[in-house]
Scaffold this motif. Structure first.
Motif, PDB file in Angstrom:
ATOM      1  N   GLU A  16      -0.201  43.260  56.072  1.00  0.00           N
ATOM      2  CA  GLU A  16      -0.147  44.067  56.809  1.00  0.00           C
ATOM      3  C   GLU A  16       1.412  44.311  57.529  1.00  0.00           C
ATOM      4  N   ALA A  17       1.825  42.922  57.767  1.00  0.00           N
ATOM      5  CA  ALA A  17       3.235  42.835  57.998  1.00  0.00           C
ATOM      6  C   ALA A  17       4.199  43.303  57.324  1.00  0.00           C
ATOM      7  N   ILE A  18       4.115  43.410  55.871  1.00  0.00           N
ATOM      8  CA  ILE A  18       4.822  43.943  54.573  1.00  0.00           C
ATOM      9  C   ILE A  18       4.963  45.397  54.950  1.00  0.00           C
ATOM     10  N   ARG A  19       3.772  45.880  55.181  1.00  0.00           N
ATOM     11  CA  ARG A  19       3.635  47.530  55.188  1.00  0.00           C
ATOM     12  C   ARG A  19       4.075  48.048  56.646  1.00  0.00           C
ATOM     13  N   ALA A  20       4.072  47.306  57.704  1.00  0.00           N
ATOM     14  CA  ALA A  20       4.551  47.757  59.072  1.00  0.00           C
ATOM     15  C   ALA A  20       6.147  47.543  59.273  1.00  0.00           C
ATOM     16  N   LYS A  21       6.564  46.519  58.377  1.00  0.00           N
ATOM     17  CA  LYS A  21       8.167  46.356  58.682  1.00  0.00           C
ATOM     18  C   LYS A  21       8.878  46.524  57.258  1.00  0.00           C
ATOM     19  N   ALA A  22       8.081  46.724  56.086  1.00  0.00           N
ATOM     20  CA  ALA A  22       9.063  47.346  54.993  1.00  0.00           C
ATOM     21  C   ALA A  22      10.180  46.457  54.727  1.00  0.00           C
ATOM     22  N   PRO A  23      10.124  45.085  54.480  1.00  0.00           N
ATOM     23  CA  PRO A  23      11.167  44.258  54.541  1.00  0.00           C
ATOM     24  C   PRO A  23      12.037  44.560  53.138  1.00  0.00           C
ATOM     25  N   LEU A  24      13.585  44.430  53.236  1.00  0.00           N
ATOM     26  CA  LEU A  24      14.320  44.644  52.166  1.00  0.00           C
ATOM     27  C   LEU A  24      14.334  43.469  51.097  1.00  0.00           C
ATOM     28  N   VAL A  25      14.202  43.378  50.008  1.00  0.00           N
ATOM     29  CA  VAL A  25      13.861  42.576  48.941  1.00  0.00           C
ATOM     30  C   VAL A  25      14.865  42.744  47.985  1.00  0.00           C
ATOM     31  N   HIS A  26      15.988  41.843  47.926  1.00  0.00           N
ATOM     32  CA  HIS A  26      17.152  41.765  46.944  1.00  0.00           C
ATOM     33  C   HIS A  26      16.762  41.252  45.948  1.00  0.00           C
ATOM     34  N   SER A  27      16.947  42.000  44.823  1.00  0.00           N
ATOM     35  CA  SER A  27      16.622  41.396  43.331  1.00  0.00           C
ATOM     36  C   SER A  27      17.460  41.298  42.359  1.00  0.00           C
ATOM     37  N   VAL A  28      17.984  40.216  41.894  1.00  0.00           N
ATOM     38  CA  VAL A  28      18.600  40.194  40.736  1.00  0.00           C
ATOM     39  C   VAL A  28      17.743  39.657  39.564  1.00  0.00           C
ATOM     40  N   THR A  29      17.143  40.731  38.947  1.00  0.00           N
ATOM     41  CA  THR A  29      16.043  40.345  37.902  1.00  0.00           C
ATOM     42  C   THR A  29      16.261  40.794  36.542  1.00  0.00           C
ATOM     43  N   ASN A  30      15.272  40.673  35.946  1.00  0.00           N
ATOM     44  CA  ASN A  30      15.151  40.969  34.359  1.00  0.00           C
ATOM     45  C   ASN A  30      15.352  42.289  34.102  1.00  0.00           C
ATOM     46  N   LEU A  31      16.264  42.652  33.139  1.00  0.00           N
ATOM     47  CA  LEU A  31      16.512  44.027  32.953  1.00  0.00           C
ATOM     48  C   LEU A  31      15.101  44.928  32.317  1.00  0.00           C
ATOM     49  N   VAL A  32      14.468  43.974  31.695  1.00  0.00           N
ATOM     50  CA  VAL A  32      13.314  44.388  30.968  1.00  0.00           C
ATOM     51  C   VAL A  32      11.961  45.170  32.114  1.00  0.00           C
ATOM     52  N   VAL A  40       6.455  47.931  41.976  1.00  0.00           N
ATOM     53  CA  VAL A  40       5.453  46.702  42.409  1.00  0.00           C
ATOM     54  C   VAL A  40       5.895  46.532  44.094  1.00  0.00           C
ATOM     55  N   LEU A  41       6.960  46.656  44.411  1.00  0.00           N
ATOM     56  CA  LEU A  41       7.385  46.183  45.875  1.00  0.00           C
ATOM     57  C   LEU A  41       7.170  47.523  46.409  1.00  0.00           C
ATOM     58  N   LEU A  42       7.442  48.442  46.249  1.00  0.00           N
ATOM     59  CA  LEU A  42       7.240  49.621  46.814  1.00  0.00           C
ATOM     60  C   LEU A  42       5.788  50.054  47.267  1.00  0.00           C
ATOM     61  N   ALA A  43       4.836  49.852  46.168  1.00  0.00           N
ATOM     62  CA  ALA A  43       3.470  49.699  46.220  1.00  0.00           C
ATOM     63  C   ALA A  43       2.950  48.878  47.237  1.00  0.00           C
ATOM     64  N   LEU A  44       3.482  47.610  47.355  1.00  0.00           N
ATOM     65  CA  LEU A  44       3.097  46.861  48.462  1.00  0.00           C
ATOM     66  C   LEU A  44       3.543  47.071  49.823  1.00  0.00           C
ATOM     67  N   GLY A  45       4.580  47.940  50.087  1.00  0.00           N
ATOM     68  CA  GLY A  45       5.114  48.486  51.264  1.00  0.00           C
ATOM     69  C   GLY A  45       6.335  47.649  51.514  1.00  0.00           C
ATOM     70  N   ALA A  46       6.931  47.069  50.508  1.00  0.00           N
ATOM     71  CA  ALA A  46       8.267  46.386  50.795  1.00  0.00           C
ATOM     72  C   ALA A  46       9.463  47.457  50.425  1.00  0.00           C
ATOM     73  N   SER A  47      10.778  47.329  50.644  1.00  0.00           N
ATOM     74  CA  SER A  47      11.984  48.123  50.256  1.00  0.00           C
ATOM     75  C   SER A  47      12.716  47.182  48.986  1.00  0.00           C
ATOM     76  N   PRO A  48      12.692  47.765  47.909  1.00  0.00           N
ATOM     77  CA  PRO A  48      13.329  47.181  46.611  1.00  0.00           C
ATOM     78  C   PRO A  48      14.859  47.701  46.799  1.00  0.00           C
ATOM     79  N   ALA A  49      15.748  46.436  46.510  1.00  0.00           N
ATOM     80  CA  ALA A  49      17.259  46.801  46.433  1.00  0.00           C
ATOM     81  C   ALA A  49      17.653  45.736  44.874  1.00  0.00           C
TER      82      ALA A  49
END
Length: 283
Positions: A16-32, A40-49
């Protein structure tokens, strides 16, 4: 009325907190899996960068809610960005998660991963082979896949958690999470997760989103990590029931994360301490 499990209730509160706050999650991740991780982050309610250049990675890490560092795609330039992001996260108190993809199987990324430990990850999430290798053992990994059962790496995970001062999560059929002292098990998930690339990477991102919304509190990172894995595994269970195979499972997983509700979470999340070892008879 049956008692509500406190781990399940806490998992719902975190979602519920994720959906209410939409936290910014900064990802240096796998290109694949960049696109999947972002969705996945958007569906959860977070904000991906998904920022991975060294000129901006540190700046964003300092202001993000949390940071993901995933070693799935390695290069000298990406290594510089990872180091800038983790240094900034450490200095600013931003929680960050290390996903040591194929550590132990490949020497360059193994060296990078051990160097990043100096910037104090909040959580390390990997398979049994990766965790055992990062702890200094022979993980015997096969590329990005584990050849060990998570149970075989629990002692190594506890040592790594103590030496790195963080939470370590070993994911597999049953996920094991430790802070070096305590241990929790997550019994959510589905076999179909092994048929789609990026499931571990996505689980890491979900953990990071959970860390982001508990950052301001006096947080129990062990419980928060278990909640993230349980929410992701529970969504996978619902997705498997609604899909015909790996391709539809991936789409259904994104939908399941988006549609997780209170009743599903309270009745479906399965987080437990490990069963007590049986007492040995006195000699």
């Amino acid at each position: 009325m049956p008692a509500i499990d406190h781990h399940a209730k806490s998992a719902w509160d975190t979602l519920e907190a994720i959906r209410a706050k939409a936290p910014l999650v900064h990802s240096v991740t796998n290109l694949v899996v960049t696109n999947l991780t972002a969705n996945v982050l958007l569906a959860l309610g977070a904000s991906p960068a998904m920022v991975e250049n060294v000129e901006e990675a540190g700046e964003l890490a300092a202001v993000a809610g949390s940071v993901v560092i995933n070693l799935g795609s390695m290069s000298a330039a990406r290594t510089d960005a990872m180091q800038a992001a983790t240094l900034a996260a450490d200095r600013s108190g931003t929680p960050w998660v290390l996903d040591p993809v194929a550590v132990g199987a490949l020497s360059y990324r193994s060296e990078v991963a051990r160097g990043l430990l100096a910037h104090r990850p909040t959580v390390i999430r990997g398979n049994a082979s990766e965790i055992l290798s990062l702890a200094g053992g022979d993980g015997g990994g096969k590329g990005v896949d584990s050849t060990l059962d998570p149970e075989a790496a629990v002692s190594a995970a506890q040592r790594l958690a103590q030496s790195a001062g963080c939470v370590v999560a070993i994911t597999g059929r049953i996920d094991r999470i430790t802070d070096g002292d305590r241990l929790l098990e997550v019994h959510n998930g589905h076999q179909m997760q092994t048929r789609v690339t990026g499931m571990g990477c996505s689980a890491t991102a979900v953990i990071a989103a959970c860390l982001a919304v508990t950052r301001a509190a006096s947080s129990d990172w062990l419980a928060t990590t278990a909640q993230g894995l349980a929410l992701f595994g529970l969504a996978a269970e619902h997705a498997a029931a609604a899909s015909a195979g790996p391709a539809s499972f991936q789409v259904a997983l994104i939908d399941a994360l988006f549609n997780l509700d209170e009743a599903q979470t309270l009745t479906g999340v399965r987080i437990n301490p490990p069963p007590s070892e049986p007492r040995r008879p006195a000699p």
